[in-house]
Design a protein around this motif. Structure first.
Motif, PDB file in Angstrom:
ATOM      1  N   PRO A 129     -21.936  26.552  16.763  1.00 55.36           N
ATOM      2  CA  PRO A 129     -23.064  27.471  17.030  1.00 55.36           C
ATOM      3  C   PRO A 129     -22.686  28.884  16.621  1.00 55.36           C
ATOM      4  O   PRO A 129     -21.536  29.180  16.310  1.00 55.36           O
ATOM      5  CB  PRO A 129     -23.225  27.360  18.550  1.00 55.36           C
ATOM      6  N   ASN A 130     -23.697  29.761  16.632  1.00 54.51           N
ATOM      7  CA  ASN A 130     -23.407  31.162  16.349  1.00 54.51           C
ATOM      8  C   ASN A 130     -22.547  31.760  17.455  1.00 54.51           C
ATOM      9  O   ASN A 130     -22.744  31.489  18.637  1.00 54.51           O
ATOM     10  CB  ASN A 130     -24.706  31.958  16.232  1.00 54.51           C
ATOM     11  N   PHE A 131     -21.591  32.530  17.070  1.00 52.80           N
ATOM     12  CA  PHE A 131     -20.777  33.292  17.997  1.00 52.80           C
ATOM     13  C   PHE A 131     -20.891  34.759  17.610  1.00 52.80           C
ATOM     14  O   PHE A 131     -21.200  35.071  16.474  1.00 52.80           O
ATOM     15  CB  PHE A 131     -19.298  32.846  17.920  1.00 52.80           C
ATOM     16  N   PRO A 132     -20.634  35.661  18.531  1.00 53.46           N
ATOM     17  CA  PRO A 132     -20.179  35.538  19.912  1.00 53.46           C
ATOM     18  C   PRO A 132     -21.247  34.942  20.841  1.00 53.46           C
ATOM     19  O   PRO A 132     -22.424  34.836  20.473  1.00 53.46           O
ATOM     20  CB  PRO A 132     -19.864  36.982  20.310  1.00 53.46           C
ATOM     21  N   THR A 133     -20.814  34.598  22.042  1.00 50.46           N
ATOM     22  CA  THR A 133     -21.715  34.048  23.037  1.00 50.46           C
ATOM     23  C   THR A 133     -21.271  34.485  24.418  1.00 50.46           C
ATOM     24  O   THR A 133     -20.166  35.010  24.589  1.00 50.46           O
ATOM     25  CB  THR A 133     -21.750  32.509  22.942  1.00 50.46           C
TER      26      THR A 133
END
Length: 549
Positions: free
Chosen positions: A3-7
């Protein structure tokens, strides 16, 4: 697929970095740690290929890069959001709940982002919405300081400029000074003026004449720092930040001639606000541009806004940031350098016409409703527009820049293709715009577009609707307000083209009727093929039609 990071993590924002290369260290540097790459080192993951760190980061927009092996500053490969400041930084926004917002092309009018759905920008005075802002430095722009600038008011009126932004005109510190005159942002005394620019009576006379001519005046304020020999470092050292040795310093790399202000000190905050009030009360400035506000506490920005509006109700604040949250309580304008990037990328074929529209809308609908963005093609930290685009594309870029939504700002000399100003560092030594380079054709182009914009609400408070067309390197859109509607068509290609439009009202003879045409930068012909719904447009040409009035 990752998934896209940051989170959001259990203790803050979680950043990760994966690589198959041999890496000894990875650090995180950004606006949240004053761009220091020698702290916030990431920990190696158990699998040996990844690095991770979790940081408590306050709400707001944050820019950052990974610093690999202490040398390579790189974008986050897992974050598709890149800053619109032209400095190629990864960007995130942290919400008040600690969630991480990442701008993607999924954000649109139909699917707006969190900030657009949940927040509305503070109301701003109508004069700001109608503004075309012109930034200048006194010594660089004209001889004889404020008196020389007073003599230039007719030049601004001719061009159509209605708002002037004066770069710092205070005394500059001596310790660590770079060049003959030093960095104009290294202010030695908030209450002072560089005597070479004239007297305070000269400044007051200039502002009075500007106001009489319908021109607002904004001053530049260095918000987070002073010169290291500021008048208060001796009398009030507690106002300033200190290093481990107890020495006054500024916690940003390569800025040894600055002293950082300590925002935890309430008396310091009062001192700064009282100094701001002085210039507004005594000289009637209309607004303040806040330098480096992206590393300033939100509550201090709000304090400034409330305090200054008690002095002048329609005073505005410009934030040198790209932060969505600055629109909610404190600032009237944030920066937007996306026109520079998008126009260049579209002209290069890096993005398509559809990409331009999607990216533009992802920016618009990720900000609070009614947020005003200050759009630019060049600013003090970036190269000249004419150098970046080339002269032909720079002219087409100006057409788009001055007819889009938002508030445009022009760097001194941009309007006549001046090339000698590199960045604000040119001002450290003897420097003046080269008026011998005056490009009259470019000036007339800016003049027409500025007057068109400021005299027609369709351009400064109307709707913008992109009109898709048949050519990937041509941008077209409608600007509409009440009964007034304009079609703007700009060719970003070196080739001349026949263009057809995906819009019913533009079909047939309309686009080839001289009655509807109000501006054209190319050859004065209306060539068309058998299909009269197609428009001939020359290389890098701008065509503007008035559809209704």
């Amino acid at each position: 697929m990752l998934p896209n990071f940051p989170t959001k993590g259990p203790h803050g924002v979680r950043f990760v970095y994966f690589t198959h290369l041999e890496v000894n260290s990875v650090a995180l540097a950004g606006t949240f740690n004053n761009w220091n790459g020698d702290r916030n080192y990431m920990n190696k993951m158990e699998d040996g290929n990844g690095w991770e760190i979790e940081l408590a980061i306050p709400k707001g927009r944050h820019l950052y890069k990974f610093v690999v092996n202490g040398e390579a500053w790189i974008l986050d490969p897992l974050n598709p959001s890149v800053s619109e400041d032209g400095q190629n930084n990864s960007a995130i926004t942290v919400t008040e709940q600690g969630e991480v917002l990442i701008r993607t092309l999924e954000i649109s009018k139909e699917e707006p982002g969190y900030m657009f759905e949940n927040f509305t920008a503070i109301p701003s005075p109508e004069w700001l919405k109608k503004s075309v802002i012109y930034e200048l430095h006194l010594r660089g722009f004209t001889e004889n300081g404020f008196n020389g600038l007073t003599n230039k008011i007719d030049y601004f009126k001719k061009m159509g400029i209605n708002t002037l932004w004066l770069m710092p005109f205070n005394e500059v510190g001596l310790i660590g000074r770079l060049g003959e005159f030093g960095d104009p942002y290294a202010v030695k005394d908030f209450y002072s003026m560089d005597p070479s620019f004239g007297t305070k009576e000269d400044l007051l006379s200039f502002i009075r004449k500007a106001h009489d001519s319908g021109i607002r005046v904004i001053m530049d304020w260095v918000l987070n720092r002073t010169s290291v020999d500021h008048v208060m470092t001796g009398s009030h050292p507690e106002y300033f930040t200190r290093n481990e040795q107890g020495e006054i310093y500024y916690d940003v790399p390569n800025r040894a001639y600055f002293a950082g202000l300590d925002f935890n000190n309430r008396e310091m905050r009062k001192y700064v606000i009282e100094a701001m009030k002085y210039w507004i009360v005594q000289f009637d400035f209309d607004g303040i541009r806040l330098d480096d506000s992206d590393i300033t506490p939100y509550d201090f920005l709000t304090e400034i806004k409330h305090a200054l509006q008690e002095v002048k109700t329609d005073l505005i604040l410009i934030s040198q940031s790209y932060d969505e949250y600055h629109h909610i309580e404190s600032c009237d304008l944030t920066y937007d350098g996306s026109p520079r990037i998008l126009i260049r990328d579209m002209a290069d074929g890096t993005i398509t016409q559809n990409d331009f529209i999607a990216i533009y809308n992802s920016h618009k609908y990720s900000f609070p409703r009614n947020a005003l963005r200050m759009k630019w093609l060049e600013e003090k930290e970036r190269s000249r527009a004419s150098d970046y685009f080339g002269e032909k594309l720079a002219k087409a870029a100006a057409s788009i820049f001055l007819t889009l939504e938002g508030v445009p700002f022009i760097m001194m000399g941009q309007e006549f293709n001046e090339t000698t100003l590199e960045t604000w560092t040119s001002l450290f030594d003897e420097y003046r715009l080269n008026w011998d380079q005056f490009d009259a054709e470019m000036f007339e182009h800016y003049k027409f577009l500025i007057h068109l914009r400021t005299n027609n609400p369709a351009f400064w408070k109307g709707e913008l609707t992109f009109i898709r067309n048949s050519e990937e390197l041509v941008l077209s859109y409608l600007r509409q307000y009440e009964g007034s509607e304009y079609l703007v068509v700009v060719n970003l290609s070196n080739d001349s083209l026949f263009v057809s439009f995906d819009h019913d009202t533009l079909a047939g003879e309309f686009i080839n009727d001289r009655v509807n045409l109000i501006y054209r930068t190319g050859r004065d012909n209306l060539s068309y093929v058998n299909d009269s719904s197609k428009q001939w447009i020359n290389s890098y040409e701008t065509i503007i039609y008035r559809i209704s009035n």
